[in-house]
Design an enzyme around this catalytic site. Sequence first.
Site, PDB file in Angstrom:
ATOM      1  CG  HIS A   1      -1.937   0.989   1.352  1.00 53.35           C
ATOM      2  ND1 HIS A   1      -1.679   2.312   1.641  1.00 53.35           N
ATOM      3  CD2 HIS A   1      -3.283   0.892   1.223  1.00 53.35           C
ATOM      4  CE1 HIS A   1      -2.815   2.981   1.677  1.00 53.35           C
ATOM      5  NE2 HIS A   1      -3.806   2.146   1.419  1.00 53.35           N
TER       6      HIS A   1
ATOM      7  CG  ASP B   1       0.454  -2.124   6.374  1.00 47.17           C
ATOM      8  OD1 ASP B   1      -0.532  -2.241   7.127  1.00 47.17           O
ATOM      9  OD2 ASP B   1       0.418  -1.469   5.322  1.00 47.17           O
TER      10      ASP B   1
ATOM     11  CD  GLN C   1      -6.803  -4.262   4.248  1.00 48.12           C
ATOM     12  OE1 GLN C   1      -7.821  -4.924   4.465  1.00 48.12           O
ATOM     13  NE2 GLN C   1      -6.862  -2.966   3.971  1.00 48.12           N
TER      14      GLN C   1
ATOM     15  CE  LYS D   1      -7.278   0.065   6.348  1.00 48.54           C
ATOM     16  NZ  LYS D   1      -8.130   0.414   5.206  1.00 48.54           N
TER      17      LYS D   1
ATOM     18  CB  CYS E   1      -3.768   3.105  -1.650  1.00 49.64           C
ATOM     19  SG  CYS E   1      -5.023   4.335  -1.278  1.00 49.64           S
TER      20      CYS E   1
END
Length: 404
Positions: free
Chosen positions: A113, A189, A192, A215, A362
């Site tokens: 991303h 990261d 998600q 999220k 993104c």
Amino acid sequence: MDTQRIREQFPILKEVTYLDSASTSLTPEPVLEAVLDYYRSYRANVGRGVYRTALLADQRYRDAHGKAAAFVSGAGPEGATIFTRNTTESINMVASGMKWKKGDEIVTTLGEHHSNLLPWMRQREKGVNLKVITPDRNGFIELADLERAISKATRLVAVSQLSNALGSVLPVKEIGKICRERGVALLVDGAQSVPHMPVNVKDIGCDFLCFSGHKMLAPTGTGVLWIRNEALAEVEPLLVGGGMVQDVADVPQGSYEIKKGYEGYEAGTPDISAGLGLGAAVDYLNRVGVGEIHHQEKRLTAKLLEGLQDIEGVDVYGPGPASSQQERGGVVSFAVEGLLPHEVALMLDQASSICVRSGHHCCIPLMKHLGLKYGTVRASLYLYNTEEEIEKLLATLEQIAGMA
């Protein structure tokens, strides 16, 4: 898992079929109630007052940090859990806070991303070299490529655990092992992955884990940066000022001491209500069970992938259903021949009130690598989605593809 009972706590689902949780999740009533309870019952600043409501706000805000830490098995003395606005700010806090030297190296992948790519690209202005590993068409990287990319000058490896564009899941535990053996810091990261599957910072062995509250059912403007204690000294606070200082000794000489733990990284008045909402969202997810959520998403994703592959004129990108060799999450990208992604998304909304994402997600470098000039259509799943919604999406797509 009682999906129908869960859905009752998301009133918006009476109006739409929401398949865009990779962008931002919906927020259930118990989380909204926690936010409103703060404003109605004990609104006060944190870390400052000694009166009753101020102490209550302070304790519950501190508890929210503990809940977020425990959610990724990072509670206790091993690390600090800092609240930020989002994953983007968390990553930028590390990128800006590390003391880079000319010749240092950062290793990342082309599948990231923008939030886990641009902050590292910016460090090139300081003479830092950026090495980028190219994934295959399904978003996976070869661990041998990572090992070759790491050199004596490498200080940090930064990877996403779960691709927000293709749904591929990288083996971060194995990546963590490589980084530890080579004496290199690892940033994961988890924007998600954390909302959708069990994540354990001790198991991964990472130095930094970044994820977003919005999220995972929490309000917008909530993010988390977990830092392993040994790595705290490597990162300076992004902001300095009120609330984060322990003592100011000599103003002319610029001598001041920052507080230990998360408070030293949260200057100024934070978004208290959003932080409390994040704590309530963690409570909600724990009651449902992240393992149960992950299991349901795998089942729905397999149904979606199978159905998409049966529709003539629909191309699917990313890995197939999860296997023992390659894991994938509930993020599915596809395209309809003869139509732009934005056109498909608009048609799904107009025809059946189905909400999906369209475009580059993104991830412009990844989309260029895959030859997808206009990006893809992306459906992403969460705990409130059902088989009936998957069938509705597939039936509508079949009609759209038949008209294209």
